[in-house]
Design an enzyme around this catalytic site. Structure first.
Site, PDB file in Angstrom:
ATOM      1  N   ARG A  12       1.026  -1.183  -0.008  1.00 36.76           N
ATOM      2  CA  ARG A  12      -0.042  -0.053  -0.153  1.00 36.76           C
ATOM      3  C   ARG A  12       0.915   1.186  -0.003  1.00 36.76           C
ATOM      4  O   ARG A  12       1.935   1.405   0.891  1.00 36.76           O
ATOM      5  CB  ARG A  12      -0.809   0.115   1.342  1.00 36.76           C
ATOM      6  CG  ARG A  12      -1.870   1.218   0.996  1.00 36.76           C
ATOM      7  CD  ARG A  12      -2.794   1.141   2.537  1.00 36.76           C
ATOM      8  NE  ARG A  12      -3.523   2.577   2.407  1.00 36.76           N
ATOM      9  CZ  ARG A  12      -4.163   3.124   3.440  1.00 36.76           C
ATOM     10  NH1 ARG A  12      -4.206   2.277   4.475  1.00 36.76           N
ATOM     11  NH2 ARG A  12      -4.906   4.039   3.270  1.00 36.76           N
ATOM     12  N   HIS A  13       0.429   2.353  -0.702  1.00 40.39           N
ATOM     13  CA  HIS A  13       1.374   3.392  -0.792  1.00 40.39           C
ATOM     14  C   HIS A  13       1.291   3.997   0.616  1.00 40.39           C
ATOM     15  O   HIS A  13       0.623   3.786   1.470  1.00 40.39           O
ATOM     16  CB  HIS A  13       0.615   4.375  -1.800  1.00 40.39           C
ATOM     17  CG  HIS A  13      -0.719   4.745  -1.462  1.00 40.39           C
ATOM     18  ND1 HIS A  13      -1.029   5.869  -0.399  1.00 40.39           N
ATOM     19  CD2 HIS A  13      -1.803   4.499  -1.727  1.00 40.39           C
ATOM     20  CE1 HIS A  13      -2.194   5.969  -0.045  1.00 40.39           C
ATOM     21  NE2 HIS A  13      -2.870   5.293  -0.814  1.00 40.39           N
ATOM     22  N   THR A  25     -10.213   8.029  -0.496  1.00 45.55           N
ATOM     23  CA  THR A  25      -9.377   8.688  -1.669  1.00 45.55           C
ATOM     24  C   THR A  25      -9.300   7.742  -2.874  1.00 45.55           C
ATOM     25  O   THR A  25      -8.706   6.370  -2.694  1.00 45.55           O
ATOM     26  CB  THR A  25      -7.884   8.828  -0.978  1.00 45.55           C
ATOM     27  OG1 THR A  25      -7.736   9.401   0.045  1.00 45.55           O
ATOM     28  CG2 THR A  25      -7.368  10.064  -2.114  1.00 45.55           C
ATOM     29  N   ARG A  62       0.262   8.644  -5.845  1.00 45.00           N
ATOM     30  CA  ARG A  62       0.690   8.154  -4.730  1.00 45.00           C
ATOM     31  C   ARG A  62       1.362   6.575  -4.627  1.00 45.00           C
ATOM     32  O   ARG A  62       2.335   6.352  -3.898  1.00 45.00           O
ATOM     33  CB  ARG A  62      -0.267   8.287  -3.627  1.00 45.00           C
ATOM     34  CG  ARG A  62      -1.470   7.531  -4.054  1.00 45.00           C
ATOM     35  CD  ARG A  62      -2.697   8.048  -3.254  1.00 45.00           C
ATOM     36  NE  ARG A  62      -3.896   7.316  -3.558  1.00 45.00           N
ATOM     37  CZ  ARG A  62      -5.084   7.519  -4.374  1.00 45.00           C
ATOM     38  NH1 ARG A  62      -4.750   8.889  -5.136  1.00 45.00           N
ATOM     39  NH2 ARG A  62      -5.957   7.188  -4.294  1.00 45.00           N
ATOM     40  N   GLU A  83      -7.832   2.489  -6.816  1.00 44.61           N
ATOM     41  CA  GLU A  83      -8.512   2.261  -5.385  1.00 44.61           C
ATOM     42  C   GLU A  83     -10.131   2.235  -6.069  1.00 44.61           C
ATOM     43  O   GLU A  83     -10.627   2.451  -7.125  1.00 44.61           O
ATOM     44  CB  GLU A  83      -8.334   3.355  -4.943  1.00 44.61           C
ATOM     45  CG  GLU A  83      -9.186   3.197  -3.367  1.00 44.61           C
ATOM     46  CD  GLU A  83      -8.827   2.020  -2.337  1.00 44.61           C
ATOM     47  OE1 GLU A  83      -9.174   0.968  -2.998  1.00 44.61           O
ATOM     48  OE2 GLU A  83      -8.115   2.134  -1.423  1.00 44.61           O
ATOM     49  N   TYR A  86     -15.048   5.348  -4.986  1.00 49.57           N
ATOM     50  CA  TYR A  86     -16.065   5.711  -3.713  1.00 49.57           C
ATOM     51  C   TYR A  86     -17.458   6.427  -4.266  1.00 49.57           C
ATOM     52  O   TYR A  86     -18.352   6.568  -3.331  1.00 49.57           O
ATOM     53  CB  TYR A  86     -15.579   6.343  -2.640  1.00 49.57           C
ATOM     54  CG  TYR A  86     -14.153   5.610  -2.052  1.00 49.57           C
ATOM     55  CD1 TYR A  86     -14.495   4.543  -1.615  1.00 49.57           C
ATOM     56  CD2 TYR A  86     -12.836   6.079  -2.122  1.00 49.57           C
ATOM     57  CE1 TYR A  86     -13.476   3.589  -1.017  1.00 49.57           C
ATOM     58  CE2 TYR A  86     -12.044   5.329  -1.829  1.00 49.57           C
ATOM     59  CZ  TYR A  86     -12.199   4.064  -1.089  1.00 49.57           C
ATOM     60  OH  TYR A  86     -11.054   3.428  -0.773  1.00 49.57           O
ATOM     61  N   ARG A 155      -7.194  -5.039  -0.229  1.00 46.72           N
ATOM     62  CA  ARG A 155      -7.825  -5.848   0.605  1.00 46.72           C
ATOM     63  C   ARG A 155      -8.750  -7.115  -0.098  1.00 46.72           C
ATOM     64  O   ARG A 155      -9.031  -8.032   0.119  1.00 46.72           O
ATOM     65  CB  ARG A 155      -8.385  -5.032   1.654  1.00 46.72           C
ATOM     66  CG  ARG A 155      -7.560  -4.345   2.634  1.00 46.72           C
ATOM     67  CD  ARG A 155      -8.182  -3.185   3.394  1.00 46.72           C
ATOM     68  NE  ARG A 155      -9.233  -3.658   4.345  1.00 46.72           N
ATOM     69  CZ  ARG A 155      -9.803  -3.025   5.356  1.00 46.72           C
ATOM     70  NH1 ARG A 155      -9.761  -2.014   5.325  1.00 46.72           N
ATOM     71  NH2 ARG A 155     -10.682  -3.638   6.358  1.00 46.72           N
TER      72      ARG A 155
END
Length: 201
Positions: A12-13, A25, A62, A83, A86, A155
């Site tokens: 993970r970043h 994010t 990132r 990611e 959202y 995840r």
């Protein structure tokens, strides 16, 4: 003789302003904080100790910067590692969303809602990480593979590695600037390391 199966490192970043504050994010492309850059640099040693046959990186700044500072190649960008979208909850914290809704909200049970972007279901995220796993599994006969990306998508990917539903990603909290190791035990997929980081020097 059974073929040797190497390990999948999911990294993970490092810390950003929003990962530190708990704001979700996805499409917002924030840079690493100085502490996030230092987290990534401290991973150089553990990463250099492995022989990677491939490194796949999310297109977000990132993640690419984390890979670079950790001494990993940034040549292979994989859009499937972005990611979770959202939607309406971009930039919002879980307590803030829960307060607005008047009930406890969780990505893992409630999902996203459309906003400036459409949002994404966990099933959709599961489908794209399954594509990633299909691409990297054959590479594990030749060496380790690193995936540099984001908390929630990694995840879900971990859950799918273990043949669990995407929602089982709720069990695998992954801290900024840390990594997990997905390997095998008796030729079965297994979680062999998690939230590994190096201490501050």
């Amino acid at each position: 003789m059974a073929e040797t199966l190497h390990e999948l490192v999911v990294l993970r970043h490092g810390q950003t302003e929003w990962s530190r504050s708990g704001q979700h994010t996805s499409v917002t492309d924030l840079p690493l904080l100085p502490e996030g850059e230092e987290q990534a640099r401290r991973l150089r040693g553990p990463m250099a100790a492995r022989r990677f046959t491939a490194v796949l990186v999310s297109p977000r700044e990132r993640a690419r910067r984390t890979a670079e500072l950790a001494g990993l190649s940034t040549d292979t960008v994989d859009p499937d590692l972005v990611e979770v979208d959202y939607g309406r909850w971009e930039g919002r914290t879980t307590p803030d969303i829960s307060a607005e809704l008047g009930r406890t909200w969780s990505l893992w049970t409630d999902g996203t809602e459309p906003g400036d972007t459409p949002g994404e279901t966990l099933a959709e995220v599961g489908a794209r990480v399954d594509r990633v796993l299909s691409r990297v599994r054959p590479l594990l006969t030749d060496g380790d593979v690193a995936l540099v990306a984001h908390g929630h998508v990694l995840r879900v990917l971990t859950a799918r590695w273990l043949s669990l539903a995407p929602e089982a990603g709720s069990l695998f909290a992954l801290h900024a600037g840390s990594y997990g190791v997905l390997g095998h035990e008796h030729d079965r997929p297994a979680l062999t390391g998690w939230n590994v980081s190096t201490p501050e020097g």
